[in-house]
Design an enzyme around this catalytic site. Sequence first.
Site, PDB file in Angstrom:
ATOM      1  N   ASP A  52       0.860  -1.192   0.000  1.00 38.42           N
ATOM      2  CA  ASP A  52       0.000   0.000   0.000  1.00 38.42           C
ATOM      3  C   ASP A  52       0.889   1.233   0.000  1.00 38.42           C
ATOM      4  O   ASP A  52       1.715   1.410   0.897  1.00 38.42           O
ATOM      5  CB  ASP A  52      -0.894  -0.038   1.244  1.00 38.42           C
ATOM      6  CG  ASP A  52      -1.708   1.228   1.402  1.00 38.42           C
ATOM      7  OD1 ASP A  52      -1.925   1.926   0.388  1.00 38.42           O
ATOM      8  OD2 ASP A  52      -2.122   1.524   2.544  1.00 38.42           O
ATOM      9  N   ASP A  56      -4.079   3.904   2.608  1.00 34.99           N
ATOM     10  CA  ASP A  56      -5.506   3.645   2.877  1.00 34.99           C
ATOM     11  C   ASP A  56      -5.753   2.200   3.309  1.00 34.99           C
ATOM     12  O   ASP A  56      -6.893   1.773   3.439  1.00 34.99           O
ATOM     13  CB  ASP A  56      -6.377   4.009   1.652  1.00 34.99           C
ATOM     14  CG  ASP A  56      -6.094   3.113   0.452  1.00 34.99           C
ATOM     15  OD1 ASP A  56      -5.188   2.249   0.533  1.00 34.99           O
ATOM     16  OD2 ASP A  56      -6.782   3.277  -0.586  1.00 34.99           O
ATOM     17  N   ASP A  60      -1.799  -1.111  -3.777  1.00 32.51           N
ATOM     18  CA  ASP A  60      -2.111  -0.341  -4.979  1.00 32.51           C
ATOM     19  C   ASP A  60      -0.971  -0.433  -5.993  1.00 32.51           C
ATOM     20  O   ASP A  60       0.084  -1.016  -5.715  1.00 32.51           O
ATOM     21  CB  ASP A  60      -2.435   1.116  -4.620  1.00 32.51           C
ATOM     22  CG  ASP A  60      -1.447   1.699  -3.617  1.00 32.51           C
ATOM     23  OD1 ASP A  60      -0.249   1.400  -3.754  1.00 32.51           O
ATOM     24  OD2 ASP A  60      -1.872   2.424  -2.680  1.00 32.51           O
ATOM     25  N   ASP A 129      -5.198 -10.232 -15.968  1.00 40.45           N
ATOM     26  CA  ASP A 129      -6.298 -11.152 -15.727  1.00 40.45           C
ATOM     27  C   ASP A 129      -7.501 -10.654 -16.526  1.00 40.45           C
ATOM     28  O   ASP A 129      -7.858  -9.476 -16.437  1.00 40.45           O
ATOM     29  CB  ASP A 129      -6.623 -11.107 -14.223  1.00 40.45           C
ATOM     30  CG  ASP A 129      -7.010 -12.456 -13.678  1.00 40.45           C
ATOM     31  OD1 ASP A 129      -7.842 -13.105 -14.309  1.00 40.45           O
ATOM     32  OD2 ASP A 129      -6.497 -12.836 -12.607  1.00 40.45           O
ATOM     33  N   ASP A 231      -9.911 -15.807 -16.888  1.00 40.38           N
ATOM     34  CA  ASP A 231     -10.585 -16.258 -15.670  1.00 40.38           C
ATOM     35  C   ASP A 231     -11.819 -17.112 -15.989  1.00 40.38           C
ATOM     36  O   ASP A 231     -12.646 -16.715 -16.816  1.00 40.38           O
ATOM     37  CB  ASP A 231     -11.024 -15.009 -14.884  1.00 40.38           C
ATOM     38  CG  ASP A 231     -11.724 -15.370 -13.593  1.00 40.38           C
ATOM     39  OD1 ASP A 231     -11.038 -15.846 -12.676  1.00 40.38           O
ATOM     40  OD2 ASP A 231     -12.961 -15.197 -13.505  1.00 40.38           O
ATOM     41  N   GLU A 285      -7.823 -20.367 -17.071  1.00 42.29           N
ATOM     42  CA  GLU A 285      -8.054 -21.021 -15.789  1.00 42.29           C
ATOM     43  C   GLU A 285      -8.992 -22.190 -16.057  1.00 42.29           C
ATOM     44  O   GLU A 285     -10.089 -22.010 -16.581  1.00 42.29           O
ATOM     45  CB  GLU A 285      -8.710 -20.046 -14.817  1.00 42.29           C
ATOM     46  CG  GLU A 285      -8.884 -20.688 -13.455  1.00 42.29           C
ATOM     47  CD  GLU A 285      -9.873 -19.965 -12.554  1.00 42.29           C
ATOM     48  OE1 GLU A 285      -9.720 -20.092 -11.345  1.00 42.29           O
ATOM     49  OE2 GLU A 285     -10.788 -19.292 -13.056  1.00 42.29           O
ATOM     50  N   HIS A 351      -4.148 -17.161  -5.478  1.00 44.33           N
ATOM     51  CA  HIS A 351      -5.016 -16.381  -4.583  1.00 44.33           C
ATOM     52  C   HIS A 351      -6.305 -17.127  -4.226  1.00 44.33           C
ATOM     53  O   HIS A 351      -7.089 -16.638  -3.423  1.00 44.33           O
ATOM     54  CB  HIS A 351      -5.361 -15.059  -5.270  1.00 44.33           C
ATOM     55  CG  HIS A 351      -6.184 -15.290  -6.502  1.00 44.33           C
ATOM     56  ND1 HIS A 351      -5.678 -15.910  -7.627  1.00 44.33           N
ATOM     57  CD2 HIS A 351      -7.481 -15.028  -6.774  1.00 44.33           C
ATOM     58  CE1 HIS A 351      -6.621 -16.014  -8.531  1.00 44.33           C
ATOM     59  NE2 HIS A 351      -7.739 -15.474  -8.045  1.00 44.33           N
ATOM     60  N   ASP A 352      -6.558 -18.278  -4.875  1.00 46.32           N
ATOM     61  CA  ASP A 352      -7.774 -19.041  -4.571  1.00 46.32           C
ATOM     62  C   ASP A 352      -7.497 -20.201  -3.627  1.00 46.32           C
ATOM     63  O   ASP A 352      -8.366 -21.068  -3.444  1.00 46.32           O
ATOM     64  CB  ASP A 352      -8.385 -19.600  -5.863  1.00 46.32           C
ATOM     65  CG  ASP A 352      -9.015 -18.512  -6.712  1.00 46.32           C
ATOM     66  OD1 ASP A 352      -9.421 -17.486  -6.144  1.00 46.32           O
ATOM     67  OD2 ASP A 352      -9.081 -18.682  -7.939  1.00 46.32           O
TER      68      ASP A 352
HETATM   69  C1  NOJ Z   1     -11.546 -17.575 -10.486  1.00 46.85           C
HETATM   70  C2  NOJ Z   1     -10.760 -16.558  -9.747  1.00 46.85           C
HETATM   71  O1  NOJ Z   1      -9.436 -17.010  -9.634  1.00 46.85           O
HETATM   72  C3  NOJ Z   1     -11.438 -16.371  -8.418  1.00 46.85           C
HETATM   73  O2  NOJ Z   1     -10.674 -15.591  -7.540  1.00 46.85           O
HETATM   74  C4  NOJ Z   1     -12.784 -15.759  -8.672  1.00 46.85           C
HETATM   75  O3  NOJ Z   1     -13.478 -15.686  -7.454  1.00 46.85           O
HETATM   76  C5  NOJ Z   1     -13.595 -16.573  -9.661  1.00 46.85           C
HETATM   77  N1  NOJ Z   1     -12.831 -17.026 -10.779  1.00 46.85           N
HETATM   78  C6  NOJ Z   1     -14.713 -15.752 -10.217  1.00 46.85           C
HETATM   79  O4  NOJ Z   1     -14.200 -14.781 -11.073  1.00 46.85           O
END
Ligand code: NOJ
Length: 581
Positions: A52, A56, A60, A129, A231, A285, A351-352
């Site tokens: 950041d 905030d 960023d 992305d 995505d 993905e 990140h998932d």
């Molecule tokens: C896959 C993304 O990696 C995830 O973070 C997102 O929640 C879903 N697609 C929906 O876009």
Amino acid sequence: MNIRLASFLILFTLLIASLFGYTQAGNSSKRSSGNWWKEAVIYQIYPRSFKDYDGDGIGDLKGINSKLDYIKSLGVTAVWLNPVYSSPNTDNGYDVSDYRKIMSDFGTMDDFDSLLHGLHERGIKLIMDLVVNHSSDEHAWFLQSRSSRTNPYRNYYHWWDAERGKPPYRYSLFDVDGNAWAYDSTTNAYYLHYFSRKQPDLNWENPKVRAEVFDIMKYWADKGIDGFRLDAFQFVAKDTSFPAFPKGFEKHFNLYYAMQGNIHHYLQEMYREVFAKYDVMSVAEGAGNSFKDAHDLVDSQRHELNMAYAFDGVDLAKPGGYSLLHFKDVFTRWDSAFEKNGWLSIFLSNHDQARMVSRFGNDSPAFRAHSSEMLTTFIMTMRGTPYFYNGDELGMTNIRFDSIGDYRDVQTLNAYQHELKTGGNLKKFMTFQASVSRDNGRTPFQWDSSPNAGFTTGTPWIKVNPNYKAINAESEDKDPNSVLNYFRKIVSLRRTHPALVYGKYKLLDRNNTHVYSYLRTVPGERFLVMLNFGPVPASVFPGFDLRGSTLLLSNYENSDTKRGKTNVLRPYEARVYKLRS
Ligand code: NOJ
């Protein structure tokens, strides 16, 4: 002009053109630099949690800009940036309200341009992305679409008029009720959303939608970005008769939603409109439900994508653990399916997912560093393009929240509401989330030991992992034996040995339940990788003659370099040998 001079000038021009990698294709200039994406080491940055700059509490673009030298120091060659477009942030940017604007939390287009320039100056590519299975319900297209049944944008989304009765059940991954149809009273109709209600699915059957998407892609490609991660793309094509989703099969939604109908037609159109005209890489993905699906996506003769990433590997780790035999089997099968054709993506986190070391390794203080390094060795020595998630190079761990108030992820929050509504076991739910929630992987990057790990001077949007005083980039940078410095070494090793990128993979000692070992071979060169996946010393397959081999890298000090004697690997030990040829 004499003939000699003319031919010299032609040759000189060709040489300069090829040095800069420019060739002409149709009307548009296409940069052609071969298969750079195969040799790339891709570093994924989650912008909200990286750095950041303005205080905030939200990461960023200026923050990323301030860390470009750090990124360069890792040796990575490309950055994949999670979505930075305008978004109301229901799903942290995966709900886009304007594909040509930068999210105000993240900064401005000037900040983006500086980032792109700063990365390119350092020889690093940028992958964006692209979130086009759905948009935000605040996107102008959806606002129009929902306003009346006759609006020209009506067909940009999937609608089911209520006079037809309730639409057949469709499963939604993020919906509180698990229902992918949301009722909208303005036009007395339901719209489809495979993710949250604020993420309506775009109608790819509509050629106008596809043309809009290709224009958006060209907009970013014209800016000079180097690739797209698509995505949830395997879901874009739908059977628009919307047959009922069979109840009880929700966990297998992929079987019903992925790779339907016209998906290959859409991708081939995208190829003609965008990929053929720019030197941008593409990775989807999801890779469908079979090797055939995966091949069809990336077979270069078909002109669709460069890569797709499958979940078979990353999905193996469960809260109760996973079997190494199973792990070897999955990665070996995927490798052999792509041995002759196509190309793989290798990753163990993003990140998932919760953190790599907490899921696949061992995040207790005694083993965190060695197990992180061992897993990184795996990723960097497999065939395929490695995708590496920010923070894993420090061995960042799960935070394990115990209060629902600490969570920020729509998936966890909506699932919690669902449990509440259906009288589920909340204690069990919370224990489960503590190990699997995506928020584990989204806590702020740990830069140093100052307050909030040096991520922000404000209040972070999500809590910082309290272990930041021990695990942070500044202290690891100074320690030659840190996870961070090991990461730099293994990345450099991969980049200097093409055998680690392209070499044939051969699994050794298949039934060893503790050690994963394999060869990577190109004509004239052989590399041996040995990885102990457990917390106790483990024996390597017997009878492998290491005399005359060179130990290129190990995550332990004093690994035996004059081998031929020991056949025991220490807990989570990783070794990479160059064998006598
Ligand atoms: C896959 C993304 O990696 C995830 O973070 C997102 O929640 C879903 N697609 C929906 O876009």
